[in-house]
Design an enzyme around this catalytic site. Structure first.
Site, short mmCIF file in Angstrom:
data_model
loop_
_atom_site.label_atom_id
_atom_site.label_comp_id
_atom_site.label_asym_id
_atom_site.label_seq_id
_atom_site.Cartn_x
_atom_site.Cartn_y
_atom_site.Cartn_z
N THR A 110 -6.60 -0.80 7.55
CA THR A 110 -7.97 -1.23 7.79
C THR A 110 -8.18 -1.56 9.27
OG1 THR A 110 -8.05 -2.19 5.56
CG2 THR A 110 -9.76 -2.87 7.12
N VAL A 153 0.82 -1.21 0.00
CA VAL A 153 0.00 0.00 0.00
C VAL A 153 0.86 1.26 0.00
CG1 VAL A 153 -1.71 1.33 1.30
CG2 VAL A 153 -1.90 -1.16 1.17
N CYS A 161 -6.45 -9.10 3.68
CA CYS A 161 -7.65 -8.25 3.64
C CYS A 161 -8.92 -9.07 3.88
CB CYS A 161 -7.73 -7.52 2.30
SG CYS A 161 -6.47 -6.25 2.08
N ASP A 202 10.37 3.26 6.56
CA ASP A 202 10.07 1.88 6.94
C ASP A 202 11.14 1.42 7.93
OD1 ASP A 202 8.22 -0.52 5.33
OD2 ASP A 202 9.71 -1.15 6.81
N THR A 244 -2.55 -4.49 9.41
CA THR A 244 -3.39 -4.72 10.60
C THR A 244 -3.81 -6.19 10.60
OG1 THR A 244 -5.19 -3.76 9.28
CG2 THR A 244 -4.26 -2.40 11.02
N ARG A 296 1.30 -13.65 2.76
CA ARG A 296 0.70 -13.39 4.07
C ARG A 296 -0.68 -14.03 4.17
NH1 ARG A 296 0.91 -7.03 4.57
NH2 ARG A 296 0.59 -7.26 2.32
#
Length: 424
Positions: free
Chosen positions: A123, A11, A263, A29, A88, A334
């Protein structure tokens, strides 16, 4: 204007690069290896090309335009805008894990100046930005919310691996903690998003709009996964049924499969967690999660059933598993549910080799403890081939070239061009 993007993953990096075409951007980062790779114009997520990085990269913090990559906190002081784009995830009990978001908020608190705006894109459930992130910023600074610094929320809508629906081509939802802040944030995103923006009345509304996007997809996929289980019992081709139903204008064409990633397979738990905190049990959301989480073991069971029907011995039968990433044409592993399929096949007694031409072999070994095949060995003949991820490279792939005479081909995604013995 000086913009800092915190978190340079799937993102943050595309967002930082897009802003860098017009503004002075610093990409931050904590992963020093990631910063070094980006300094060499190498994006391992494959979301940004080397040429695009070369075009916007700058060597000085003071340049008026472009992006400077750093892991040093001192480099991100005195910014006008901070944009937080960290993951998240959920923990092993499927509870929200705010650790990355809290740490990012601590970082912001240490460097934020009066008048700055902090925008969150990660999110979360409705209310999390102001309930969790804002207090952390206040605690780590001497500033007060909506007096000294301001906050906004603009949910990310990146679709990893998608080269058509790119960041600038997707409408951006915007919100702010005050009307003036909301307008500034909307104008900021409007300056780079060609598809335009959709401002909403509050941060909570923006948070809710994002989390239900993925919850809706999760529930719809759960529905077709249940259909696939029913139609398999009826010996009906699920995809033929869906193709037929899709001829009606208002039929939504979702397809069965394993639901992983960071997601769709995660975000519904955030909304469910908040609902339960308020005393409401979200039956449909959690039912959909249970259905989708069951698909890996279901597919393994179906493979075993077909193998036994063909009178092939399961114990020590060799399986070629095609694909390990959570979705097609994307190297992100992930929360991939293919690992659950892999483990289920192992538990049944199969010997499983995994081939994925896109996944990072080092990352797969480190994270999943699987040694990916560099290439499929020509001298090895398998009894079973399972297509788990529909990478473009597999479209014309014929697993029969690597199979014994008596063998099974199971196509999870109904993607292979050759004849198969089973599919969802």
């Amino acid at each position: 204007m000086k913009i800092v993007v915190i978190g340079l993953g799937y993102v943050g990096l595309p967002l930082g690069v897009l802003f860098a075409q017009k503004y002075n951007v610093i990409g931050f980062d904590i992963n020093k290896k990631r910063i070094a790779e980006l300094g060499q114009f190498n994006d391992k997520t494959n979301e940004v090309t080397a040429n695009d990085l070369k075009y916007v990269a700058k060597q000085s913090l003071d340049a008026s335009q472009g992006i400077f990559f750093t892991s040093k906190i001192d480099d991100i002081r005195k910014a006008d805008i901070y944009i937080v784009t960290v993951p998240t995830p959920v923990d092993k009990f499927n509870n929200p894990d705010f650790t990355p978001l809290v740490k990012a908020s601590e970082t912001v608190g240490k460097v934020v100046d009066k008048g700055a705006i902090v925008i969150f894109e990660s999110t979360v459930y409705p209310g999390a930005t102001e309930e969790i992130c804002v207090p952390v910023i206040e605690k780590n600074s001497t500033l007060h919310y909506n007096k000294d610094f301001f906050v906004g929320y603009s949910p990310e809508r990146i679709n990893p691996g998608d080269k058509v629906n790119t960041l600038e081509n997707i409408v951006k939802i915007t919100s702010g903690s005050t009307p003036e802040t909301a307008l500034k944030i909307d104008n900021l995103y409007k300056s780079i998003i060609s598809a335009g923006t959709f401002p909403v009345s509050s941060i909570k509304v923006a948070e809710a709009s994002k989390v239900i996007e993925n919850a809706q997809r999760d529930i719809n996929i759960a529905f077709v996964n249940e259909l696939a289980k029913i139609f398999n019992l009826l010996a009906i081709d699920t995809n033929e049924v869906l193709d037929a139903a899709s001829t009606k204008w208002n039929f939504i064409n979702f397809r069965p499969g394993m639901v992983g990633g960071h997601c769709i397979g995660v975000d519904p738990y955030y909304l469910a967690h908040k609902a339960q905190e308020l005393g409401y049990h979200p039956e449909i959301i959690l039912s959909g999660r249970r259905m989708n989480d069951s698909m890996s073991s279901y597919i393994a069971y179906e493979v075993v059933k077909i193998v036994l029907e063909k009178k092939i011995k399961v114990k020590n039968a060799r399986v070629l598993l095609l694909g390990i990433t959570f979705k097609e044409n994307c190297n992100d592993i992930r929360n991939t549910k293919v690992i659950d399929l892999y483990k289920s096949l192992i538990e049944f007694g199969f010997i499983v080799d995994v081939f994925d031409p896109i996944a990072d072999k080092i990352e797969v070994k480190k994270t999943l403890n699987i040694n990916l095949l560099k290439q499929i060995p020509k001298n090895q003949k398998y009894q079973v081939a399972v297509l788990a991820v529909k990478h473009d490279e597999f479209k014309t792939f014929d697993p029969n070239l690597y199979l014994k005479k008596k063998s099974v081909v199971y196509d999870v995604k109904s993607y292979l061009s050759c004849e198969v013995d089973g599919k969802l």
